[in-house]
Design a protein around this motif. Structure first.
Motif, mmCIF file in Angstrom:
data_model
loop_
_atom_site.group_PDB
_atom_site.id
_atom_site.type_symbol
_atom_site.label_atom_id
_atom_site.label_comp_id
_atom_site.label_asym_id
_atom_site.label_seq_id
_atom_site.Cartn_x
_atom_site.Cartn_y
_atom_site.Cartn_z
ATOM 1 N N ASN A 63 -69.132 14.229 -28.645
ATOM 2 C CA ASN A 63 -68.636 13.026 -29.306
ATOM 3 C C ASN A 63 -67.661 12.300 -28.392
ATOM 4 O O ASN A 63 -66.786 12.897 -27.787
ATOM 5 C CB ASN A 63 -67.940 13.395 -30.624
ATOM 6 N N GLY A 64 -67.821 11.010 -28.293
ATOM 7 C CA GLY A 64 -66.963 10.223 -27.423
ATOM 8 C C GLY A 64 -67.551 10.037 -26.037
ATOM 9 O O GLY A 64 -66.982 9.305 -25.221
ATOM 10 N N ILE A 65 -68.714 10.685 -25.724
ATOM 11 C CA ILE A 65 -69.395 10.541 -24.429
ATOM 12 C C ILE A 65 -70.441 9.441 -24.564
ATOM 13 O O ILE A 65 -71.269 9.466 -25.482
ATOM 14 C CB ILE A 65 -70.071 11.852 -24.002
ATOM 15 N N ASP A 66 -70.406 8.453 -23.683
ATOM 16 C CA ASP A 66 -71.397 7.383 -23.758
ATOM 17 C C ASP A 66 -72.776 7.915 -23.361
ATOM 18 O O ASP A 66 -72.912 8.961 -22.712
ATOM 19 C CB ASP A 66 -70.999 6.214 -22.859
ATOM 20 N N ASP A 67 -73.832 7.172 -23.748
ATOM 21 C CA ASP A 67 -75.207 7.625 -23.534
ATOM 22 C C ASP A 67 -75.524 7.851 -22.059
ATOM 23 O O ASP A 67 -76.196 8.821 -21.699
ATOM 24 C CB ASP A 67 -76.201 6.607 -24.109
ATOM 25 N N ALA A 68 -75.088 6.959 -21.187
ATOM 26 C CA ALA A 68 -75.398 7.099 -19.759
ATOM 27 C C ALA A 68 -74.818 8.391 -19.204
ATOM 28 O O ALA A 68 -75.472 9.120 -18.448
ATOM 29 C CB ALA A 68 -74.868 5.894 -18.989
ATOM 30 N N THR A 69 -73.573 8.691 -19.583
ATOM 31 C CA THR A 69 -72.942 9.922 -19.110
ATOM 32 C C THR A 69 -73.631 11.136 -19.698
ATOM 33 O O THR A 69 -73.852 12.150 -19.014
ATOM 34 C CB THR A 69 -71.452 9.938 -19.490
ATOM 35 N N ALA A 70 -74.013 11.058 -20.982
ATOM 36 C CA ALA A 70 -74.700 12.176 -21.629
ATOM 37 C C ALA A 70 -76.035 12.460 -20.946
ATOM 38 O O ALA A 70 -76.416 13.615 -20.742
ATOM 39 C CB ALA A 70 -74.915 11.878 -23.114
ATOM 40 N N GLN A 71 -76.745 11.395 -20.592
ATOM 41 C CA GLN A 71 -78.020 11.588 -19.894
ATOM 42 C C GLN A 71 -77.800 12.261 -18.532
ATOM 43 O O GLN A 71 -78.562 13.135 -18.125
ATOM 44 C CB GLN A 71 -78.721 10.247 -19.719
ATOM 45 N N ARG A 72 -76.770 11.822 -17.808
ATOM 46 C CA ARG A 72 -76.475 12.436 -16.517
ATOM 47 C C ARG A 72 -76.149 13.909 -16.683
ATOM 48 O O ARG A 72 -76.638 14.766 -15.922
ATOM 49 C CB ARG A 72 -75.312 11.709 -15.851
ATOM 50 N N LEU A 73 -75.330 14.242 -17.670
ATOM 51 C CA LEU A 73 -74.958 15.626 -17.911
ATOM 52 C C LEU A 73 -76.175 16.472 -18.285
ATOM 53 O O LEU A 73 -76.324 17.613 -17.843
ATOM 54 C CB LEU A 73 -73.903 15.702 -19.016
ATOM 55 N N ALA A 74 -77.062 15.877 -19.120
ATOM 56 C CA ALA A 74 -78.261 16.612 -19.522
ATOM 57 C C ALA A 74 -79.139 16.917 -18.314
ATOM 58 O O ALA A 74 -79.721 17.998 -18.189
ATOM 59 C CB ALA A 74 -79.040 15.814 -20.558
ATOM 60 N N GLY A 75 -79.251 15.941 -17.394
ATOM 61 C CA GLY A 75 -80.036 16.170 -16.176
ATOM 62 C C GLY A 75 -79.434 17.267 -15.327
ATOM 63 O O GLY A 75 -80.158 18.096 -14.749
ATOM 64 N N GLU A 76 -78.107 17.283 -15.216
ATOM 65 C CA GLU A 76 -77.442 18.332 -14.452
ATOM 66 C C GLU A 76 -77.683 19.704 -15.078
ATOM 67 O O GLU A 76 -77.927 20.692 -14.375
ATOM 68 C CB GLU A 76 -75.942 18.045 -14.372
ATOM 69 N N VAL A 77 -77.629 19.755 -16.414
ATOM 70 C CA VAL A 77 -77.853 21.010 -17.119
ATOM 71 C C VAL A 77 -79.269 21.517 -16.847
ATOM 72 O O VAL A 77 -79.500 22.701 -16.567
ATOM 73 C CB VAL A 77 -77.621 20.834 -18.630
ATOM 74 N N MET A 78 -80.241 20.595 -16.922
ATOM 75 C CA MET A 78 -81.629 21.002 -16.708
ATOM 76 C C MET A 78 -81.818 21.607 -15.316
ATOM 77 O O MET A 78 -82.460 22.648 -15.129
ATOM 78 C CB MET A 78 -82.571 19.821 -16.902
ATOM 79 N N SER A 79 -81.236 20.959 -14.296
ATOM 80 C CA SER A 79 -81.413 21.449 -12.935
ATOM 81 C C SER A 79 -80.688 22.766 -12.709
ATOM 82 O O SER A 79 -81.116 23.592 -11.908
ATOM 83 C CB SER A 79 -80.913 20.406 -11.934
ATOM 84 N N GLU A 80 -79.593 22.982 -13.424
ATOM 85 C CA GLU A 80 -78.820 24.213 -13.238
ATOM 86 C C GLU A 80 -79.387 25.402 -14.009
ATOM 87 O O GLU A 80 -79.326 26.541 -13.551
ATOM 88 C CB GLU A 80 -77.364 23.979 -13.667
ATOM 89 N N VAL A 81 -79.947 25.133 -15.179
ATOM 90 C CA VAL A 81 -80.362 26.212 -16.067
ATOM 91 C C VAL A 81 -81.831 26.592 -15.877
ATOM 92 O O VAL A 81 -82.198 27.751 -15.985
ATOM 93 C CB VAL A 81 -80.095 25.844 -17.544
ATOM 94 N N THR A 82 -82.696 25.609 -15.578
ATOM 95 C CA THR A 82 -84.126 25.915 -15.435
ATOM 96 C C THR A 82 -84.334 26.896 -14.295
ATOM 97 O O THR A 82 -83.883 26.655 -13.179
ATOM 98 C CB THR A 82 -84.923 24.620 -15.163
ATOM 99 N N PRO A 83 -85.007 28.007 -14.556
ATOM 100 C CA PRO A 83 -85.202 29.014 -13.494
ATOM 101 C C PRO A 83 -85.994 28.429 -12.329
ATOM 102 O O PRO A 83 -86.966 27.695 -12.524
ATOM 103 C CB PRO A 83 -86.000 30.124 -14.195
ATOM 104 N N ALA A 84 -85.545 28.723 -11.129
ATOM 105 C CA ALA A 84 -86.270 28.275 -9.936
ATOM 106 C C ALA A 84 -87.504 29.141 -9.733
ATOM 107 O O ALA A 84 -87.486 30.330 -10.041
ATOM 108 C CB ALA A 84 -85.368 28.357 -8.706
ATOM 109 N N PRO A 85 -88.601 28.552 -9.258
ATOM 110 C CA PRO A 85 -89.796 29.365 -9.005
ATOM 111 C C PRO A 85 -89.511 30.405 -7.938
ATOM 112 O O PRO A 85 -88.750 30.150 -7.006
ATOM 113 C CB PRO A 85 -90.831 28.329 -8.527
#
Length: 215
Positions: A63-85
């Motif tokens: 809450n209080g995070i704008d959409d653009a920042t939330a999208q950036r954070l979500a992308g960072e999470v995906m790259s950090e959490v998704t297991p590398a092949p």
């Protein structure tokens, strides 16, 4: 399996993003991006661990995070959490080694002796007046052994002392293979032409340098 996991992860992140501007209004003050990202990461990890579970929703920490920042954070999470092949383990191909004189002698004899037998039989049967049918049968056997001898000469790493002579034999064997092949199709004796006159000198040199008795 990796593709399936990646798809699940994408769905989870899209669900987070889709809820960023929806259900819960942002607070008046600026949001805590670190807390938001940590909450996203936790929800994303749960989504990966439980495919088909409840759809991830916007974490309250965002809450209080704008959409653009939330999208950036979500992308960072995906790259950090998704297991590398997994990195494939490199496999090494053994490098072929040049044969020793003794090894080369054994290989040469094993290939040339059957060839000599079928070649001599064709010549003897021809001289004895054998029929075209009998000579065709001889030629079929001769073609098989000539081809095998050619393959052995060509694929083997010979000692340097005989390499040049073997190269000459390879050229000669190509001619002999063609000659025997033609003789498998004769219908009368008169169609047989003289065999290629090559290879004798090089064959004797190879045998001598490999410590083999003369043919």
């Amino acid at each position: 399996m990796r593709k399936f996991v990646a798809t699940i992860g994408s769905i989870a992140v899209v669900a987070m993003l889709a809820s960023c501007s929806g259900e819960e209004p942002p607070s008046n003050g600026p949001g805590d991006t670190a807390a938001c990202k940590a909450a996203m990461k936790a929800d994303y990890g749960k989504a990966l661990a439980t495919p088909g579970g409840p759809t991830a929703s916007r974490p309250t920490a965002c809450n209080g995070i704008d959409d653009a920042t939330a999208q950036r954070l979500a992308g960072e999470v995906m790259s950090e959490v998704t297991p590398a092949p997994p990195t494939p383990t490199p496999t090494s191909t053994p490098t072929p080694k040049v044969l020793t004189i003794a090894q080369a002698g054994k290989v040469y004899l094993a290939a040339v002796e059957p060839r000599n037998v079928t070649s001599e039989k064709f010549a003897k049967d021809y001289d004895a007046g054998a029929s075209a049918k009998a000579l065709r049968a001889d030629a079929v056997k001769g073609l098989k052994t000539e081809r095998h001898f050619l393959e052995v000469l060509d694929r083997t790493l010979w000692p340097e002392v005989v390499a040049a002579n073997v190269a000459n034999l390879i050229d000669c064997q190509g001619q002999l293979v063609s000659w025997f092949s033609a003789n498998t199709r004769i219908t009368k004796r008169s169609q047989i032409t003289g065999a290629p006159d090559c290879g004798t000198g090089d064959a004797q040199i190879v045998r001598a340098r490999l410590g083999l008795p003369p043919a």
